[in-house]
Enzyme design. Structure first.
Site, short mmCIF file in Angstrom:
data_model
loop_
_atom_site.label_atom_id
_atom_site.label_comp_id
_atom_site.label_asym_id
_atom_site.label_seq_id
_atom_site.Cartn_x
_atom_site.Cartn_y
_atom_site.Cartn_z
N GLU A 44 48.61 37.14 30.50
CA GLU A 44 47.38 36.37 30.59
C GLU A 44 46.76 36.67 31.94
OE1 GLU A 44 50.17 35.21 31.79
OE2 GLU A 44 49.46 34.46 33.73
N LYS A 59 49.39 40.27 43.54
CA LYS A 59 49.83 40.20 42.14
C LYS A 59 50.70 41.39 41.72
CE LYS A 59 47.71 36.33 41.04
NZ LYS A 59 48.41 35.16 40.53
N SER A 101 45.99 36.66 50.45
CA SER A 101 46.57 37.02 49.14
C SER A 101 45.79 38.12 48.44
CB SER A 101 46.69 35.78 48.26
OG SER A 101 45.42 35.19 48.07
C1 LIG Z 1 43.89 36.85 45.41
C2 LIG Z 1 44.55 35.71 44.73
N1 LIG Z 1 45.14 34.77 45.47
C3 LIG Z 1 45.75 33.72 44.89
C4 LIG Z 1 45.76 33.55 43.53
C5 LIG Z 1 46.41 32.33 42.97
O1 LIG Z 1 47.60 32.56 42.28
P1 LIG Z 1 48.98 32.13 42.91
O2 LIG Z 1 48.86 30.71 43.27
O3 LIG Z 1 49.97 32.35 41.79
O4 LIG Z 1 49.26 32.99 44.06
C6 LIG Z 1 45.16 34.52 42.71
C7 LIG Z 1 45.18 34.40 41.23
O5 LIG Z 1 44.62 35.12 40.49
C8 LIG Z 1 44.54 35.63 43.34
O6 LIG Z 1 43.95 36.57 42.60
#
Ligand SMILES: Cc1ncc(COP(=O)(O)O)c(C=O)c1O
Lengths: 413, 295
Positions: free
Chosen positions: A109, A87, A380
């Protein structure tokens, strides 16, 4: 790739008139600073991502998983980015852009709290006052993240409308923006919302695939065969895919939250999943035309996932387009398989993933036979924020590969 | 007044909305249809007509009303919980016994999805056709800026309906021009930045917007935050051709729910406030005329 904000029929700018001048101003700023590097914006962004964020993040071979699945599995370690998730790439880019634009205040948000904490960190780092809107239910699910935002000096405003999750938090942030638009920048947390947000957030996040592509070639001598990323709004997904989209030999898998079931309950207005790419249909929400979880009349459904970061009824318009054009394959993993994925990665690789990320590993377990060669999985985020939820959810169901949970059941630790 | 008068594209044949501004001080109330129930809501809308409404804006509730403040958000929640849907909304409009032009205020996804329900695939055509046959004269769609409005505009033209746009305090220059190319019926002048909700003052932003619009010859109705007769008077005296009132009326409906009041009592209060607002608007118009005569 498109710069007019349309991906086929998806995208656009469906927002209240009061916001349109700000959106036009932002579009111009995006084109100048991000696309043309005016005043060295992108150079400063890259430098701060390195020094403050810790980029580049490693691409690590997952030896034990590779052996388990007879594949060559590489992990793109966004969990090692400052803050513990991808993020920050977007939050830092947007807060810096707001500064270049002369804005005085940041609003955002947050669902899981990961985007909120990333924005709060970036705002503190760049000395901008910051207010974060968060659904009341999510506040209860993600208390450590709420505290982190406050520690960084941000104000956290609970949103009590609806079910109190990400969808309501976005609506409420848009309402704040409609009032304060002249001085305030809205740092949206994923590749959703009106143009230019989907392309801008993708561009800030595409550093993931830019690095991963080079790192894979460096380590294996060729492109990967597949890239796998979880998808909520789709920012880590688009970030992981962007630089591979033109490499037609690379298969791209977007793993959505299958929740407890892929069916929908029209009468209750609930879809017990967040699989908008796999099961949704076209509509207009939060400024963009995209795939949505909605009932036949067009009312937006309450979504569900064990991971609050995936719990959203919409998805980025570009991702919806890439799915319709068969470039990206949408797949789903349910709550149980995601929890198993969480425990498996923790045990086999010594990495405790975010519950969002765990969905990608659930997919690997269930579908590894359909994959071959080199597979890059985007990690992620890390799972520290989810530990309370995982204790509860693991305790509440039968997760075959979980550690002995008896010391946690009943009276707590 | 400086400059030549600029007219928007001529769509005067489209509906009866412009005619509702003939007395110079149109009163345009808003309620969410189905709040708190189908039957009560019908009694409330009829009370607005008795109270002097020149046009009535009927809200078709959408689950994500991003332009609304808390008052109307709550009304929408009550209406949705009471089972309101596009189908019931059209039935409501057909059954309504009022002799006042009706405008449908809703969000684009409901308009867009109706085509799917009707079997045509998504798009605004089916919704507009149904609305026209039910007796709707026009639309206000707060999340549809001029840039995305051409399909709805075309469907409205085909069925003789009006499409009203909201001019915000931030709307000027090319954007204003683009909007004025597409608007018909009247212009909804948003009194201030922000979301809907009752307030008691008159914003400078309102006066500035009316000045920017002075050269366009479509009626201008001011909304967002009007709650009483005095305020209505000042706004019309400042150059508005009408006033749009939502949250102050919805507050009465909400009180009725909270205090478990009978339908009649709530309807009476809606009618009384309506009379006050209409009378205020008329006084404002008279003051403006007196001013013009004196010059
Ligand atoms: C660690 C992590 N992975 C994935 C996501 C999903 O968001 P996005 O699909 O925008 O990557 C989030 C959302 O808060 C997250 O915290």
């Amino acid at each position: 790739m498109s710069t007019d904000g349309k991906f086929g029929d998806y995208g656009g700018q469906y927002v209240p008139e009061a916001l349109m001048p700000a959106i036009e101003e932002l579009t111009e700023a995006y084109e100048q600073y991000v696309l043309e590097n005016k005043d060295g914006f992108m150079d400063e962004f890259r430098e701060r991502l390195a020094d403050f964020g810790g980029r580049p993040t490693p691409l690590q071979r997952a030896d034990r998983l590779s052996e388990r699945y007879d594949l060559d599995i590489y992990l793109k370690r966004e969990d090692l980015l400052h803050g513990g998730a991808h993020k920050l790439n977007n939050a830092l880019g947007q807060v810096l852009l707001a500064k270049y634009m002369g804005k005085e205040r940041i609003i955002a948000e947050t669902g899981a709290g990961q985007h909120g904490t990333a924005t709060a960190m970036a705002a503190a780092h760049l000395d901008m006052p910051c207010t974060i809107y968060m659904g009341e239910r999510d506040i209860n699910r993600q208390r450590p993240n709420v505290f982190r935002m406050k520690l960084n000096g941000s104000e956290v405003k609970p949103v009590t409308t609806g079910r109190g999750t990400l969808k309501e938090a976005i609506s409420e942030t848009m309402r704040d923006w409609a009032t304060t638009v002249e001085t305030t920048h809205y740092v949206i947390g994923s590749v959703v919302g009106p143009h230019p947000f989907p392309v801008m957030v993708r561009d800030f996040q595409s550093v993931i695939s830019e690095e991963a592509r080079e790192q894979t070639i460096e380590k294996t001598g060729s492109l990967p065969d597949s890239v796998i990323a979880c998808a909520g709004g789709g920012s880590n997904t688009m970030g992981s895919f962007a630089k591979f989209v033109d490499d037609e030999s690379v298969s791209l898998y977007a793993v959505e939250a299958g929740g407890s079931s892929l069916r929908v309950d029209e009468d209750a207005g609930v879809a017990p999943n967040s699989a908008s790419l796999s099961t949704g249909n076209e509509g207009v929400l939060h400024g963009a035309r995209t795939k949505l979880l909605q009932d036949t009349a067009g009312q937006i459904m309450e979504s569900h996932s064990v991971s609050s970061g995936l719990d959203y009824a919409g998805v980025g318009p570009e991702l919806a387009y890439l799915v319709d054009t068969d470039r990206v394959t949408p797949v789903t993993v349910d709550d149980d398989a995601a929890l198993e994925g969480f425990h498996r990665l923790s045990q086999t690789e010594g990495i405790i993933p975010a519950l969002e990320t765990a969905h990608a590993f659930g997919y690997l377990e269930e579908h590894h036979e359909e994959l071959s060669g080199t597979v890059v999985v985007n990690v992620s985020g890390r799972g520290d924020k989810d530990l309370e939820t995982v204790i509860e959810e693991t305790d509440a169901r039968d997760v075959p590969n979980a550690p002995d949970m008896s010391m946690f059941s009943g009276g707590g630790m | 007044m400086a400059g030549q008068r600029r007219s928007a594209v001529d769509r005067s044949a489209n509906s009866d909305l412009a005619a509702a501004f003939e007395d110079g001080s149109a009163y345009i109330p808003y309620l969410a249809v189905g709040d708190p129930s189908y039957e009560r809501s019908k009694a409330y809308v009829e009370a607005l007509a008795r109270g002097g409404a020149d046009i009535i804006e009927l809200g078709l509730p959408f689950s994500e009303p991003i332009a609304e403040g808390p008052t109307i958000q709550n009304a929408i929640v009550r209406a949705l919980e009471g089972g309101m849907s596009p189908e019931l909304f059209f039935q409501f409009v057909e059954e309504l016994d009022v002799d006042v032009p009706l405008v449908c205020m809703t969000y684009y996804n409901l308009i867009y999805q109706y085509g799917r329900t009707a079997g045509d695939g998504p798009g605004p055509e089916a919704f507009v056709e149904k609305a026209a046959s039910a007796g709707i004269s026009g639309f206000v769609v707060p999340d549809l800026p001029a840039e995305e409005a051409d399909p709805l505009r075309a469907a409205c033209d085909e069925h003789g309906l009006d499409l009203i746009f909201i001019v915000a305090p931030t709307t000027e220059g090319d954007r204003l021009e683009r909007m004025m190319q597409r608007v018909s019926g009247y212009v909804y002048v948003q009194a201030r930045l922000g979301t809907t909700g009752a307030r008691s003052d008159v914003s400078d932003q309102t006066t500035a917007s009316l000045d920017r619009l002075a050269d366009y010859d479509l009626p201008k109705a001011v909304g967002f935050g009007i709650s009483g007769g005095k305020q209505a008077e000042r706004i019309v005296a400042n150059g508005a051709d009408g006033i749009i009132v939502g949250s102050a009326l919805v507050d009465i409906v909400a009180d009725g729910v909270e205090n478990d009041e009978p339908t009649e009592a709530v309807a009476d209060r809606l009618e009384t406030l309506s009379r006050e607002l209409k009378a205020g608007a008329q006084r404002g118009y008279e003051a403006r005329q007196a001013n013009v005569d004196a010059k």
